[in-house]
Design a protein around this motif. Sequence first.
Motif, PDB file in Angstrom:
ATOM      1  N   PRO A 312       0.934  -1.258  -0.027  1.00 60.19           N
ATOM      2  CA  PRO A 312       0.024  -0.055  -0.179  1.00 60.19           C
ATOM      3  C   PRO A 312       0.878   1.347  -0.201  1.00 60.19           C
ATOM      4  O   PRO A 312       2.055   1.345   0.548  1.00 60.19           O
ATOM      5  CB  PRO A 312      -0.633  -0.290   1.356  1.00 60.19           C
ATOM      6  CG  PRO A 312       0.313  -0.868   2.231  1.00 60.19           C
ATOM      7  CD  PRO A 312       0.781  -1.757   1.382  1.00 60.19           C
ATOM      8  N   GLN A 368      -5.508   5.730   3.591  1.00 53.89           N
ATOM      9  CA  GLN A 368      -4.180   5.059   3.571  1.00 53.89           C
ATOM     10  C   GLN A 368      -3.129   5.794   4.883  1.00 53.89           C
ATOM     11  O   GLN A 368      -2.158   5.964   4.526  1.00 53.89           O
ATOM     12  CB  GLN A 368      -3.340   4.908   2.293  1.00 53.89           C
ATOM     13  CG  GLN A 368      -3.837   4.492   1.285  1.00 53.89           C
ATOM     14  CD  GLN A 368      -3.897   2.676   1.330  1.00 53.89           C
ATOM     15  OE1 GLN A 368      -3.643   2.302   2.372  1.00 53.89           O
ATOM     16  NE2 GLN A 368      -3.971   2.204   0.123  1.00 53.89           N
ATOM     17  N   GLY A 739      -6.399   2.522   7.748  1.00 56.00           N
ATOM     18  CA  GLY A 739      -5.653   2.229   6.326  1.00 56.00           C
ATOM     19  C   GLY A 739      -4.398   1.775   6.471  1.00 56.00           C
ATOM     20  O   GLY A 739      -3.655   2.375   7.630  1.00 56.00           O
ATOM     21  N   PRO A 740      -3.697   0.800   6.017  1.00 56.00           N
ATOM     22  CA  PRO A 740      -4.254   0.091   4.843  1.00 56.00           C
ATOM     23  C   PRO A 740      -5.293  -0.648   5.104  1.00 56.00           C
ATOM     24  O   PRO A 740      -5.537  -1.440   5.934  1.00 56.00           O
ATOM     25  CB  PRO A 740      -3.032  -0.328   4.058  1.00 56.00           C
ATOM     26  CG  PRO A 740      -2.180  -0.878   5.296  1.00 56.00           C
ATOM     27  CD  PRO A 740      -2.305   0.226   6.348  1.00 56.00           C
ATOM     28  N   SER A 780      -2.341  -3.970  -3.070  1.00 53.75           N
ATOM     29  CA  SER A 780      -1.700  -3.781  -1.778  1.00 53.75           C
ATOM     30  C   SER A 780      -0.977  -4.982  -1.567  1.00 53.75           C
ATOM     31  O   SER A 780      -0.783  -5.521  -0.356  1.00 53.75           O
ATOM     32  CB  SER A 780      -2.297  -3.289  -0.547  1.00 53.75           C
ATOM     33  OG  SER A 780      -2.860  -2.058  -0.932  1.00 53.75           O
TER      34      SER A 780
END
Length: 982
Positions: A312, A368, A739-740, A780
């Motif tokens: 990611p 993210q 996130g990720p 990712s």
Amino acid sequence: MTAQFFAPVAAPQHPRAAFADRHIGPSPDDQARMLAAVGYSGVDALIADAVPAAIRTGRPLDLPPALSESAALDRLRELAARNTVLTSMIGLGYHGTTTPGVIMRNVLENPGWYTAYTPYQPEISQGRLEALLNFQTVVSDLTGLPVANASMLDEATAAAEGMALAHRVSKRGSGDRSEARKPDPHSGGLGGATQKDTEPGTFLVDADALPQTVEVVRTRAVPLGIEVVVADLSGGLPDGDFFGVLLQYPGASGAVRDLEPVIAQAHERGAQAVVAADLLALTLLRPPGESGADIAVGSAQRFGVPYGFGGPHAGYMAVRDGIQRQLPGRLVGVSVDADGAPAHRLALQTREQHIRREKATSNICTAQVLLAVMASMYAVYHGPDGLAAIAQRTHRRAAEIAAGLRAGGVDVVHGAFFDTVLARVPGRAAEVVAAARERRVNLRPVDADHVAVACDETTLPVHVTAVLEAFGAAPAAETPVEAIPDDLRRESPYLTHPVFHAHRSETAMLRYLRRLQDRDVALDRSMIPLGSCTMKLNATAEMEPVTWPEFANIHPFAPVDQAAGYVELIGELEDALAEITGYAKVSVQPNAGSQGELAGLLAIRGYHASRGDERRDVCLIPSSAHGTNAASAVMAGMRVVVVKCDEGGNVDLDDLHAKIGRHGDRLAAIMVTYPSTHGVFEETITDVCAAVHDAGGQVYVDGANLNALVGLARPGEFGSDVSHLNLHKTFCIPHGGGGPGVGPIGVREHLAPFLPNHPLRAEAGPDTGVGPISAAPWGSAGILPISWAYIAMMGPDGLRAATEGAIVAANYLAARLGPHYPILYTGRNGLVAHECIADLRKITKETGITAEDVAKRLIDYGFHAPTLSFPVAGTLMIEPTESEDLTELDRFCDAMIEIRREIQRVADGGYDRADNPLKNAPHTAACLLSDDWKHAYTREEAAYPLPALREDKYWPPVRRVDQAHGDRNLVCSCPPPEAFED
């Protein structure tokens, strides 16, 4: 199932089969006590009563026995060794970078950062919110645009969101597409719009845009009815009408061009200008905002985030003034707390897809965050001078290569460039690329006659020499001339805030990171009982391989034979997920749950179209569904029709049949979460699936709650056609503060031809696929070893035991809390699934104490709150997971029960209804030490409501944050230090 799937290795299995025992918190004796509290003598009896027989699988998981941690790591080392790490000079939006050790160890590898949850509760998220505010400031300063969000999923999807934003705000577009169709009173809540309802228009894309970006934009445009036209814009705009234009800066070819004339032409025609820009280049180049750009998008990957075979990475988006309130994704802002002190919080878009549902402008519900934090800290670590020095060195290496090529008689196509040199070598491209590979350098063959060479922070003189040798050239004798035109050089300052100048030494940087970490609550501190979010153990053994160079340093477009270990790992993981879910095929490309939803709906759309059923555009969605479902359906070009739920929280079958009958041959799909978002196993799920299939529709089962099914039931067996799976929930990829995530989709055989594919990797999906959903072929990929390791170490028995443990824990909490807080929904025999909803609405009516008051008071007890007011306003949705031990479960229950006693004191008049520990929570150390304590309750009651808190107390850094003030007074970049003075 592949023959080598999780193949055993020579490493011995340790006597304690161990990993599942450590992952599942309660011991057998503890679980027996929990079962007794629920009224059961064994787990099998509870599961038999809780899980409907109609969905139970008839066969156990066909997975190899569990590996020990050491054996799993040995197997992962074998896979890693099959990857070949060369110096990648491929570019295309992915660049080599050096992660400072202090950031690698103290952010990426630190559970205090990677196990945090999305900062919906700002009072216990001030550290990561500050880090995200830093990120927004970096992006805003470098792009020259006033407002940036807290990160996007990647550059390509950010560009697609930029297209959608341009469509909403352009004078030539149709406005806010979500408002284009008013609800139909006869449809049960028709929302969204189809191509026939709007005039979507044309989006113009520069031919020099990144190829993966072009194709992701195309994928997203098709269901919206938007035409994407790719054209060479180097000489200006072509004739025709369009609502927006996407420019790449610098271009994929490396070319640096003045964007201002093209942007001015776009504005003259009423179009919006979207610029995909390289952040490192912007330390030297005139920023897009100064050239008139309306929207800037891109990636922060080269700010200290490894390749990871494609992710990611943190994408970004920044916008001009006037459209910030339509910005998709998350936006961190600054408000004030109850004492008037500055405090960070999520602004404007917080969970907008849950609130606005089919009228949401985006289906993104996360960001993210972990990678944005890394990128922001990279900027803090280097400061503006350090970033400029890295950019200058990168540019100098490219100029050296260009000079050597010219001296050797090789034609350099562009005279102005930043880091990428495009060489014309008629008929020799493959030869040059092969020669470079022999020297352990990957170049990019553009076509038979052109080769691109991209430099970055890690490019050394030895690499320059190797590249030139591959072309048959040598370093030039003269000092190379810089290739950035004077009129495009940046003159404006950036990163002037003190935070980017104050942490030059590693000691200062280390302490800054620690100070921010200490302001947060993550799983390393206490349980996070968020319903629908599955905040469970992310074991160190699962996390360890992520930073191994053989996994971290592979470019996503490196020759596939150099990623043989990755390809094998991904194949094994996809096979395992297919076996667990009962589907025929799985794609791991979607890099978030929201993207998995979209990919699944596009597969359904493609299937209907292949059968000549383009009319099927109605998507049924129960009122209990995640809000992303409705937003994703609209993005997939479908019309949302809401199906009611009955008093028990189940899909109302009468209303379902009525809606199916009303929409007939227009029915495309139903999206249903199972177990439901209400926390129950609905008995009628097979009837729901059958009714939709009988009408010619497809069934999408949202896999958000798959952690209550693994080993017990398979969606692909009980009637579902497609599901997305949240690897960041059920399969242990940590949330990283928001996130990720990874949201792969599983499909039955008939939908397999419509899985995502990729323009640069034929191996990533079928030729007949719907196009790429994410920028990287396998999304990712860098964090997939986490889920691989979890499945391998748990084995089939451990996976089932984890599911059973989650159900036992949820019912134990419901049993303990039920006498104090009504449990809103239960299934057969009064049982819940993996989560339960505590209903505070009656309590609020009687006492004035709200669910939010309880959430804030839990902070004083050291806990993150459960999910607040979703899916039902005025409630708390609680999910304990299988990895919390009985001591922690009881500690949480004790806190909730003590809070109920405090509420009772309000009801009895012992506490004032307006001035009590709940209404004033949370309490900071500063407010407790104030000489001006005017409350009727004592400081001790505020700080230490339970004796155990004297031994281990979390002190919130701010008091309750004023959310409305932050939205009225939007501040979304680093405020001056004076704002934090007393």
